[in-house]
Design a protein around this motif. Structure first.
Motif, PDB file in Angstrom:
ATOM      1  N   ARG C 111      -5.935  21.337   2.179  1.00  0.00           N
ATOM      2  CA  ARG C 111      -7.083  21.057   1.353  1.00  0.00           C
ATOM      3  C   ARG C 111      -6.757  21.170  -0.132  1.00  0.00           C
ATOM      4  O   ARG C 111      -7.422  20.579  -0.983  1.00  0.00           O
ATOM      5  N   CYS C 112      -5.725  21.950  -0.438  1.00  0.00           N
ATOM      6  CA  CYS C 112      -5.314  22.101  -1.832  1.00  0.00           C
ATOM      7  C   CYS C 112      -4.870  20.744  -2.366  1.00  0.00           C
ATOM      8  O   CYS C 112      -4.105  20.044  -1.720  1.00  0.00           O
ATOM      9  N   PHE C 113      -5.355  20.365  -3.516  1.00  0.00           N
ATOM     10  CA  PHE C 113      -4.908  19.088  -4.070  1.00  0.00           C
ATOM     11  C   PHE C 113      -4.025  19.275  -5.302  1.00  0.00           C
ATOM     12  O   PHE C 113      -3.724  18.329  -6.029  1.00  0.00           O
ATOM     13  N   GLY C 114      -3.617  20.515  -5.517  1.00  0.00           N
ATOM     14  CA  GLY C 114      -2.583  20.747  -6.521  1.00  0.00           C
ATOM     15  C   GLY C 114      -3.024  20.752  -7.963  1.00  0.00           C
ATOM     16  O   GLY C 114      -2.267  20.343  -8.838  1.00  0.00           O
ATOM     17  N   CYS C 115      -4.227  21.239  -8.239  1.00  0.00           N
ATOM     18  CA  CYS C 115      -4.646  21.291  -9.644  1.00  0.00           C
ATOM     19  C   CYS C 115      -4.005  22.467 -10.372  1.00  0.00           C
ATOM     20  O   CYS C 115      -3.963  22.497 -11.584  1.00  0.00           O
ATOM     21  N   ARG C 116      -3.563  23.464  -9.628  1.00  0.00           N
ATOM     22  CA  ARG C 116      -2.852  24.624 -10.162  1.00  0.00           C
ATOM     23  C   ARG C 116      -3.697  25.560 -11.021  1.00  0.00           C
ATOM     24  O   ARG C 116      -3.176  26.382 -11.751  1.00  0.00           O
ATOM     25  N   TYR C 117      -4.998  25.430 -10.905  1.00  0.00           N
ATOM     26  CA  TYR C 117      -5.875  26.331 -11.648  1.00  0.00           C
ATOM     27  C   TYR C 117      -5.701  27.767 -11.157  1.00  0.00           C
ATOM     28  O   TYR C 117      -5.712  28.717 -11.933  1.00  0.00           O
ATOM     29  N   PHE C 129       4.021  26.542  -6.752  1.00  0.00           N
ATOM     30  CA  PHE C 129       3.698  25.143  -6.534  1.00  0.00           C
ATOM     31  C   PHE C 129       4.880  24.464  -5.874  1.00  0.00           C
ATOM     32  O   PHE C 129       6.031  24.783  -6.176  1.00  0.00           O
ATOM     33  N   ARG C 153       4.883  18.496  -0.715  1.00  0.00           N
ATOM     34  CA  ARG C 153       4.939  18.567  -2.166  1.00  0.00           C
ATOM     35  C   ARG C 153       3.518  18.430  -2.747  1.00  0.00           C
ATOM     36  O   ARG C 153       2.656  17.797  -2.149  1.00  0.00           O
ATOM     37  N   GLY C 154       3.325  19.063  -3.875  1.00  0.00           N
ATOM     38  CA  GLY C 154       2.046  18.892  -4.565  1.00  0.00           C
ATOM     39  C   GLY C 154       0.960  19.876  -4.189  1.00  0.00           C
ATOM     40  O   GLY C 154      -0.176  19.707  -4.595  1.00  0.00           O
ATOM     41  N   VAL C 155       1.294  20.894  -3.402  1.00  0.00           N
ATOM     42  CA  VAL C 155       0.288  21.912  -3.111  1.00  0.00           C
ATOM     43  C   VAL C 155       0.822  23.300  -3.472  1.00  0.00           C
ATOM     44  O   VAL C 155       2.019  23.497  -3.611  1.00  0.00           O
TER      45      VAL C 155
END
Ligand code: SF4
Ligand code: SF4
Lengths: 53, 413, 263
Positions: C111-117, C129, C153-155
Motif C-alpha cells: 500500500r505504501c506508494f513511496g512518498c517518504r514522509y 527506502f 523498489r519504491g516503497v
C-alpha cells in the motif's frame, strides 16, 4: 475517501475532512454543470452567434 | 501566418521569431522530459536522495512553486471577494501563473513518489490525520479550479470565440467566477497551510516541530500567510519580466502598485509573525526537545545563522518596508528589487523547512548529512520552468491575457 | 478488532549495552530473516537497508578515559500518544499502522506508494527506502524466508519485530486451543542471534516476561524520550555517558532520565 472503502470510519476526523472535500467538489461540479447547461441553452436560443468581429 | 489567431489590435513578433524562442526553450524541456523518463523507468536511484534525505530538491520545488503560485488565489480573493476591481487587469496573468505552478507541482509529485502508479492510494486510502493527505486533496481540487479559471481565457481566443457555444460558456464562466474564486481561496487556505503543517507536525524533529492550535501547528498559518504575501510578488515579478521581454507595458502602474501595497502589508505582518514564531521556537519549543537554537546552525558546512537573517530580515522585513512606502512602490527599480527579494525569501523558507529539517541530526550520536541533487533532479526541476515559459509564450501570443494591452500600446493606422 | 480474552500486549525490547560487543550478529540475522535486500557495493551506507543498525558511540575522550559503546537500533515501535507514532500519523495512505493489540508498528508494502514522509518523521532513521529492486545473487532466491514477502523498489520498509513469527506463533497456539503465547514462543531473530544475550524481547505489559522488570532498571533509558515518541525499545547501561547519549540534554533544562515534556 468513500464510506464504502473498508477503512472508512464514521468519526469526527473523517466527517469533517471528507465533508469539506465533498462540499468543495460539489460546488465546483455544480458551478461547471450550470455554466455548461446554460451555455447550451443560450446557444440554442441563438445567443452569441451575432458576435462578429 | 498565424495572424488569424492573434487577438485584434495588438502587435506580436513574427512567427519565425516566436518559433525560434519556443524551440530553444523546448530543448530544455526535452532535457527535463528525458530525466523524468529516467526516473520513472529506472526508479529513484537516479536521484541523490537517500535514507537521510527522503525529501529533497523536488519537495522544495513543490513547496516553492505552490507558494509562488499563491498569487492566483490571493489576487482572486482580492478581486472577487474583497472587490478590488482594478485587479481585473492582472488577474488573468495571476491565474495563468498559478495554473503553471500548480500543474508543475503535481507533475513533480508524480515523479517524486516511489510508486507513481499507486499515486491514487493517497486519495483512496486517505489517512485524514496526515497533512500530506490534506495537501493532495486540496491541491488537486484547486488545480481543477485554476483550470476552470483559465478556461474562459482560452475560449476568448479570436477563433474559438466565434463558436457560439464557447462564447456563451466563457461568458457564463465569467459570471459565476466569484463562486469558483471563493472555493479556490478556501482550498488554497488549507493546502498552503497543510504544506506548512507537513513540517510543523514532525514532533520527532525539533527543528521543524511547532506548537499550534487544535490540529494545526503555527507553520500552517505562516505558510498560508507567506504564500498570500509573496505569491503576488511573484506575479508582479513575472509581469515585469514579460514586459521586458515583449518590450511593451502590459499592466498599468496603478494596478501593480495596488497589488504591491497589499502584498507589502501582508509581508510585513508575516515577517512579524515569523519573528515571534522563531523566538518562541528558539526559547521554548526547541529547548524542550533538547536543543539550543545554535545547535541547528552550527557544526555543518552550510546552515549557519546567515540563513535565518537572510530569510527573515533581508528577504522579509526589507522588501516589506519597500512595498509599504509609496516611493518604494512608485520606483520601478525598488519595486522589482522588493518583489525579487520576497520571492527569494519565501523560497528560502521552503528550503529550510524541507532540506534543513533533513540535515539536522536528532540523535546525539548522529551527524549532519549534506546533500546535493543529481542532474536528473535538477533537470526535472527545470522542466516545469521551461514548460511555464512556453505556456506563457503561447498564451500571451494567442489569448487576450492583458486587458490593458491595447490601450497601452496603440497600433498606428 | 479486540479479542475478548487476550489482554492488549505491548511488545518491546530491552538491550543491555554493557553486554553488546558490536559483533553485528543481530544485523546479519535480521537481514536473513526478513529478506532484506542488499547492493553489490554496500560502501554508501546512506542508501543501504539495515532494519537493525548497530551504531558506534564514543565518549570523545582520549586514552586512558576513551570508551566505546555499540548501540543496536531497530525500529522503536513508538507508541507516541495513544498510538500516534511519529511515522504513523503522517502516512497519507495509511500504509503504516500502530496495532493496539500488539504495540507493533506495521508497514504495508503493497500500500505504501513511496512518498517518504514517514522517513522524514522518524528521528531514529529506522525507515529505509527501496531505491532499487532487490537483486539476489544467483541461487539465493531459494534461500529466502518464505514467510516474509520481498519488497519492490519504491516503497519504504523497516523492522517489524519479526511480525511473521508472531503470526506463526499465534496460529500454532490457536491450533492448540490457547489464547496466550508463552514468552519463548515469540522471539525476534536478533534476540536469538545475539551471542552475548544483550537483547531481551517480550511483552512489556506482562509481569511474567523478563522485559517487564528489566525496563524498570534504574539504568534503563530510551532514545530521545523527551520528544514524546514514546519508544518501546529500552536500553540499559551502567555508564552515565552512554545514558546521556540517549537524549539531548541542555543545562538548566533537564536532569538525566527525567522527562519534563511528554507530548
Ligand atoms: S522508530 Fe521511527 S519508524 Fe519506528 S515507530 Fe518510531 S518513528 Fe516509526
Ligand atoms: S512512504 Fe509509504 S509508508 Fe511512508 S508515509 Fe509514504 S506511503 Fe506511508
Amino acid at each position: 475517501m468513500f464510506p464504502f472503502i473498508f477503512e472508512w470510519m464514521w468519526d469526527m476526523s473523517h466527517v469533517v475532512f471528507m465533508g469539506g472535500l465533498w462540499y468543495a467538489l460539489t460546488i465546483i461540479g455544480l458551478g461547471m454543470t450550470y455554466c455548461i447547461l446554460k451555455a447550451a441553452v443560450d446557444t440554442a436560443q441563438g445567443k452569441g452567434s451575432h458576435h462578429h468581429e | 501566418m498565424d495572424s488569424a489567431l492573434i487577438p485584434k489590435g495588438v502587435r506580436r513578433c513574427s512567427i519565425g521569431q516566436f518559433a525560434l524562442f519556443v524551440g530553444v526553450v523546448g530543448v530544455v524541456l526535452l532535457w527535463g522530459v528525458f530525466a523524468m523518463l529516467l526516473c520513472w523507468i529506472k526508479g529513484l536511484n537516479q536521484t541523490n536522495m537517500n535514507d537521510y534525505y527522503g525529501f529533497a530538491l523536488w519537495i522544495w520545488a513543490d513547496l516553492a512553486v505552490i507558494a509562488l503560485g499563491g498569487g492566483a488565489f490571493f489576487t482572486g480573493f482580492l478581486r472577487y471577494i474583497i472587490g478590488k476591481d482594478e485587479l481585473k487587469n492582472i488577474i488573468n496573468y495571476a491565474v495563468l501563473i498559478g495554473f503553471i505552478c500548480y500543474s508543475s507541482a503535481l507533475l513533480i509529485l508524480a515523479i517524486d513518489i516511489g510508486q507513481p502508479l499507486r499515486g491514487w492510494f493517497i486519495f483512496w486510502h486517505a489517512n485524514v490525520h496526515s497533512m500530506l493527505t490534506e495537501v493532495a486533496f486540496c491541491l488537486s481540487c484547486y488545480f481543477g479550479v485554476l483550470t476552470i479559471e483559465y478556461l474562459p481565457l482560452i475560449l476568448e481566443n479570436r477563433q474559438l470565440d466565434k463558436v457560439p457555444f464557447f462564447h456563451n460558456l466563457s461568458h457564463n464562466l465569467h459570471e459565476v467566477m466569484a463562486v469558483f474564486a471563493a472555493t479556490g481561496a478556501f482550498l488554497s487556505f488549507f493546502h498552503q497551510g497543510s504544506l506548512g503543517g507537513v513540517a510543523g507536525v514532525l514532533f520527532g524533529r525539533p527543528f521543524a516541530y511547532r506548537e499550534g492550535i487544535f490540529i494545526w501547528p503555527w507553520t500552517f498559518f505562516l505558510f498560508t500567510w507567506s504564500a498570500a504575501a509573496c505569491g503576488p510578488c511573484f506575479t508582479i515579478m513575472i509581469t515585469r519580466l514579460t514586459e521586458k521581454i515583449t518590450r511593451k507595458t502590459l499592466v498599468k502602474q496603478n494596478v501593480v502598485e495596488l497589488l504591491a501595497k497589499i502584498s507589502g502589508w501582508m509581508l510585513l505582518t508575516y515577517t512579524i509573525a515569523k519573528i515571534i514564531d522563531t523566538w518562541y521556537w528558539a526559547a521554548v519549543s526547541a529547548p524542550a526537545g533538547g536543543f539550543w537554537l545554535m545547535d541547528f546552525y552550527s557544526n555543518n558546512p552550510l546552515y549557519g545563522p546567515w540563513i535565518l537573517i537572510t530569510e527573515v530580515l533581508i528577504c522579509g522585513a526589507l522588501p516589506a518596508c519597500i512595498l509599504i512606502t509609496k516611493s518604494g512602490r512608485k520606483n520601478p527599480f525598488t519595486l522589482m528589487i522588493a518583489a525579487v527579494l520576497a520571492v527569494i525569501g519565501v523560497s528560502l523558507n521552503r528550503w529550510v523547512m524541507v532540506l534543513q529539517v533533513m540535515a539536522v541530526p536528532v540523535m546525539s550520536f548522529d551527524k549532519w548529512v549534506m546533500y546535493s541533487p543529481s542532474w536528473q533532479e535538477v533537470a526535472t526541476t527545470i522542466l516545469p520552468v521551461a514548460y511555464g515559459v512556453i505556456l506563457i509564450a503561447i498564451s500571451h501570443r494567442y489569448l487576450p491575457i492583458f486587458p490593458q494591452e491595447r490601450e497601452l500600446n496603440p497600433i498606428e493606422n | 478488532m479486540k479479542k475478548e480474552h487476550s489482554k492488549a500486549k505491548k511488545y518491546g525490547m530491552v538491550i543491555d549495552l554493557d553486554k553488546c560487543t558490536g559483533c553485528g550478529a543481530c544485523m546479519v540475522a535480521c537481514m536473513a530473516e526478513n529478506n532484506v535486500p542488499f547492493k553489490k557495493d554496500e560502501s554508501n551506507k546512506l542508501d543501504s537497508i539495515t532494519w537493525l543498525r548497530v551504531f558506534k558511540l564514543t565518549n570523545g575522550k582520549s586514552f586512558p578515559d576513551a570508551d566505546t559503546c555499540y548501540l543496536p537500533r531497530p525500529c522503536m515501535h513508538c507508541e507516541g500518544e495513544h498510538g500516534h507514532a511519529p511515522c504513523v500519523s503522517v502516512c497519507p495512505a495509511t500504509a503504516t499502522d500502530y496495532s493496539h493489540e500488539t504495540g507493533i508498528v506495521s508497514q504495508i508494502y503493497t500500500r505504501c506508494f513511496g512518498c517518504r514522509y514517514c522517513m522524514a518523521a522518524c528521528p531514529y532513521h529506522a525507515r529505509y527506502f527501496n531505491w532499487w529492486d532487490p537483486v539476489w545473487p544467483e541461487g539465493m532466491e531459494k534461500l529466502l524466508n518464505p514467510n516474509v514477502s520481498v519488497r519492490m523498489r519504491g516503497v519504504v520498509e523497516k523492522c517489524s519485530f519479526c511480525f511473521h513469527r508472531y503470526q506463526a506463533a499465534k496460529e500454532k497456539a490457536y491450533y492448540e486451543g490457547r489464547q496466550e503465547l508463552e514468552e519463548d514462543e515469540y522471539q525476534t531473530a536478533c534476540t536469538q542471534a545475539c551471542p552475548a544475550g544483550a537483547i531481551t524481547f517480550g511483552d512489556l505489559n506482562n509481569p511474567k516476561h523478563a522485559v517487564y522488570e528489566l525496563k524498570k532498571d534504574k539504568n534503563a533509558f530510551r532514545l530521545l524520550e523527551r520528544l514524546g515518541t514514546n519508544p518501546k525499545v529500552y536500553y540499559i547501561s551502567t555508564r552515565k555517558w552512554v545514558r546521556q547519549a540517549g537524549d539531548n540534554y541542555l543545562e538548566g533544562y533537564e536532569t538525566e532520565g527525567k522527562v519534563k515534556k511528554h507530548r
